[in-house]
Write a protein that holds these residues in place. Structure first.
Motif, PDB file in Angstrom:
ATOM      1  N   ARG A  44      -3.262  -9.203   7.115  1.00 31.37           N
ATOM      2  CA  ARG A  44      -4.181  -8.303   7.849  1.00 31.37           C
ATOM      3  C   ARG A  44      -4.921  -8.960   8.768  1.00 31.37           C
ATOM      4  N   HIS A  45      -4.760  -8.755  10.048  1.00 28.05           N
ATOM      5  CA  HIS A  45      -5.281  -9.242  11.237  1.00 28.05           C
ATOM      6  C   HIS A  45      -6.424  -8.420  12.143  1.00 28.05           C
ATOM      7  N   PRO A  46      -7.537  -8.804  12.260  1.00 30.14           N
ATOM      8  CA  PRO A  46      -8.505  -7.884  12.799  1.00 30.14           C
ATOM      9  C   PRO A  46      -7.865  -7.449  14.298  1.00 30.14           C
ATOM     10  N   ASP A  47      -7.162  -8.056  15.012  1.00 26.62           N
ATOM     11  CA  ASP A  47      -6.842  -7.573  16.035  1.00 26.62           C
ATOM     12  C   ASP A  47      -5.539  -6.743  16.360  1.00 26.62           C
ATOM     13  N   ALA A  48      -5.162  -6.233  15.312  1.00 28.42           N
ATOM     14  CA  ALA A  48      -4.202  -5.420  14.877  1.00 28.42           C
ATOM     15  C   ALA A  48      -4.138  -4.184  15.913  1.00 28.42           C
ATOM     16  N   PRO A  49      -3.313  -3.804  16.702  1.00 25.67           N
ATOM     17  CA  PRO A  49      -3.432  -2.755  17.547  1.00 25.67           C
ATOM     18  C   PRO A  49      -3.814  -1.432  17.071  1.00 25.67           C
ATOM     19  N   LEU A  50      -3.440  -1.207  15.888  1.00 30.86           N
ATOM     20  CA  LEU A  50      -3.681   0.123  15.166  1.00 30.86           C
ATOM     21  C   LEU A  50      -5.297   0.034  14.895  1.00 30.86           C
ATOM     22  N   ARG A  51      -5.864  -1.266  14.544  1.00 33.54           N
ATOM     23  CA  ARG A  51      -7.426  -1.044  14.401  1.00 33.54           C
ATOM     24  C   ARG A  51      -8.358  -0.999  15.462  1.00 33.54           C
ATOM     25  N   THR A  52      -7.793  -1.889  16.593  1.00 34.40           N
ATOM     26  CA  THR A  52      -8.493  -2.085  17.714  1.00 34.40           C
ATOM     27  C   THR A  52      -8.475  -0.464  18.346  1.00 34.40           C
ATOM     28  N   ALA A  53      -7.608   0.212  18.373  1.00 29.05           N
ATOM     29  CA  ALA A  53      -7.476   1.703  18.932  1.00 29.05           C
ATOM     30  C   ALA A  53      -7.823   2.859  18.249  1.00 29.05           C
ATOM     31  N   PHE A  54      -8.296   2.537  17.102  1.00 21.99           N
ATOM     32  CA  PHE A  54      -8.956   3.507  16.193  1.00 21.99           C
ATOM     33  C   PHE A  54      -9.906   4.214  16.792  1.00 21.99           C
ATOM     34  N   ALA A  55      -9.866   5.671  16.676  1.00 20.52           N
ATOM     35  CA  ALA A  55     -10.871   6.325  17.385  1.00 20.52           C
ATOM     36  C   ALA A  55     -11.736   7.490  16.299  1.00 20.52           C
ATOM     37  N   GLY A  56     -11.181   7.232  15.109  1.00 22.79           N
ATOM     38  CA  GLY A  56     -11.921   8.127  14.112  1.00 22.79           C
ATOM     39  C   GLY A  56     -10.874   9.034  13.596  1.00 22.79           C
ATOM     40  N   THR A  57     -11.291   9.753  12.263  1.00 21.38           N
ATOM     41  CA  THR A  57     -10.343  10.642  11.737  1.00 21.38           C
ATOM     42  C   THR A  57     -10.998  12.065  11.886  1.00 21.38           C
ATOM     43  N   PRO A  58     -10.086  13.016  12.582  1.00 16.54           N
ATOM     44  CA  PRO A  58     -10.437  14.390  12.623  1.00 16.54           C
ATOM     45  C   PRO A  58     -10.691  15.157  11.336  1.00 16.54           C
ATOM     46  N   ALA A  59     -11.490  15.897  11.151  1.00 17.28           N
ATOM     47  CA  ALA A  59     -12.023  16.346   9.811  1.00 17.28           C
ATOM     48  C   ALA A  59     -12.713  18.015  10.087  1.00 17.28           C
ATOM     49  N   TYR A  60     -12.362  18.874   8.880  1.00 17.94           N
ATOM     50  CA  TYR A  60     -12.905  19.863   9.046  1.00 17.94           C
ATOM     51  C   TYR A  60     -14.711  19.997   8.953  1.00 17.94           C
ATOM     52  N   ALA A  61     -15.218  20.940   9.588  1.00 15.05           N
ATOM     53  CA  ALA A  61     -16.697  20.862   9.508  1.00 15.05           C
ATOM     54  C   ALA A  61     -16.994  21.292   7.882  1.00 15.05           C
ATOM     55  N   PRO A  62     -17.917  20.338   7.375  1.00 18.01           N
ATOM     56  CA  PRO A  62     -18.392  20.456   6.028  1.00 18.01           C
ATOM     57  C   PRO A  62     -18.995  21.783   5.824  1.00 18.01           C
ATOM     58  N   ASP A  63     -18.552  22.354   4.824  1.00 15.04           N
ATOM     59  CA  ASP A  63     -18.872  23.791   4.190  1.00 15.04           C
ATOM     60  C   ASP A  63     -19.084  24.026   2.747  1.00 15.04           C
ATOM     61  N   PRO A  64     -20.385  24.239   2.476  1.00 16.45           N
ATOM     62  CA  PRO A  64     -20.507  24.393   1.051  1.00 16.45           C
ATOM     63  C   PRO A  64     -19.611  25.396   0.183  1.00 16.45           C
ATOM     64  N   GLY A  65     -18.803  26.212   0.798  1.00 17.22           N
ATOM     65  CA  GLY A  65     -18.094  27.129   0.033  1.00 17.22           C
ATOM     66  C   GLY A  65     -16.883  26.465  -0.404  1.00 17.22           C
ATOM     67  N   TRP A  66     -16.615  25.015  -0.120  1.00 18.85           N
ATOM     68  CA  TRP A  66     -15.556  24.485  -0.447  1.00 18.85           C
ATOM     69  C   TRP A  66     -16.083  23.523  -1.721  1.00 18.85           C
ATOM     70  N   VAL A  67     -17.356  23.680  -2.396  1.00 22.39           N
ATOM     71  CA  VAL A  67     -17.687  23.062  -3.432  1.00 22.39           C
ATOM     72  C   VAL A  67     -17.322  24.025  -4.788  1.00 22.39           C
ATOM     73  N   VAL A  68     -16.499  23.251  -5.628  1.00 23.11           N
ATOM     74  CA  VAL A  68     -16.289  24.272  -6.567  1.00 23.11           C
ATOM     75  C   VAL A  68     -16.529  23.597  -8.167  1.00 23.11           C
ATOM     76  N   GLU A  69     -16.947  24.533  -8.984  1.00 20.88           N
ATOM     77  CA  GLU A  69     -17.351  23.788 -10.410  1.00 20.88           C
ATOM     78  C   GLU A  69     -15.857  23.944 -11.125  1.00 20.88           C
TER      79      GLU A  69
END
Length: 274
Positions: A119-144
């Motif tokens: 594991r190298h800190p200068d790995a291209p995958l790490r240095t180019a990482f721009a975050g993970t896309p995600a759905y907007a949080p919605d309380p409707g997806w909280v289930v008991e």
């Protein structure tokens, strides 16, 4: 409940989700996180040298051994080592991190195989990482739901993101819940913290808007009567969603949900996600 109170609750819910999402990103993109992995090496009895790690590596009945050439050094548990160093027999899903300069050489056991993952800190995958896309949080997806413990943990064999590799987990029970009017259940595996559970699953979004192979959901400690909460907004990508150098487990067959969970992490940009 007033509209103002509802707006405040939604804001608090969103802020808590954002804190969770940032923590996930921070772990993934840490200097020696999964995005820093530069290669995956499978060890056998033949000594092997690698471009991104020092020494010649091998494994056998006595476990993993590295032989360092003159001028090469690793730091293991804070102690510099030179020459031959024996890591011994590693437990399944266990491992040791050996420091080499600003890199970490992960020595681990996965699916009955000993591996080395630099594991190298200068790995291209790490240095180019721009975050993970995600759905907007919605309380409707909280289930008991309700956690039902098995009489004895059930050894459960699942596939892996690496072809031909298998993982075996002792499933302690299953979770039953209702979503969109449909009764569903998921086999649960032990979580990272005592008493918690981890659920691996796919659904109708898998391979469309979410990563095809798996997503993971952490479930808190069940209440005394088995009550649990499944917050699908926190359905997280595993490392294999970003890199082919991970050995992530796949969900058991019964955890393929027949509906679309439009919540949580989406396909990473590294895999063509938007």
């Amino acid at each position: 409940m007033t509209a103002q109170a509802t707006a405040k609750d939604l804001q608090a819910f969103t802020e808590e989700w954002l804190a969770w999402h940032r923590a996930q990103e921070d772990r993934l993109a840490a200097p020696h996180g999964f995005l820093a992995i530069t290669s995956l090496h499978w060890l056998d009895e033949r000594p092997q040298r690698f471009d991104d790690a020092p020494g010649a590596w091998r494994t056998g009945a006595d476990g993993v051994t590295v032989t360092l050439a003159e001028g090469e050094e690793l730091v293991v548990d804070g102690v510099p080592v030179r020459g031959e160093h024996r890591f011994g027999v590693l437990p399944e899903r266990g491992g040791v991190d050996a420091v080499w300069g600003d890199a970490v050489i992960e020595v681990a056991r996965r699916g009955g195989n000993d591996i080395v993952r630099p594991r190298h800190p200068d790995a291209p995958l790490r240095t180019a990482f721009a975050g993970t896309p995600a759905y907007a949080p919605d309380p409707g997806w909280v289930v008991e739901g309700r956690y039902l413990a098995f009489e004895e943990p059930r050894p459960t064999t699942v596939g892996a993101s690496v072809e031909g590799l298998e993982h075996v987990y002792d499933a302690p029970g299953r979770i039953e819940f209702t979503l969109q009017g449909r009764p569903l259940s998921l086999t649960a595996f032990p979580g990272h913290l005592p008493g918690t559970l981890t659920v691996l699953f796919t659904d109708a979004t898998s391979g469309v808007t979410t990563y095809a192979a798996n997503r993971a959901l952490t479930v808190g400690v069940p209440s005394p009567d088995g009550g649990v909460v499944l917050d699908f907004n926190r359905a997280a990508n595993l490392p294999c969603a970003y890199t082919d150098l991970a050995t992530c487990p796949l969900p058991p067959a019964e955890n393929r949900l027949p509906l679309a969970i439009e919540a949580g992490h989406r396909i990473p940009r590294e895999r063509g996600g938007a």
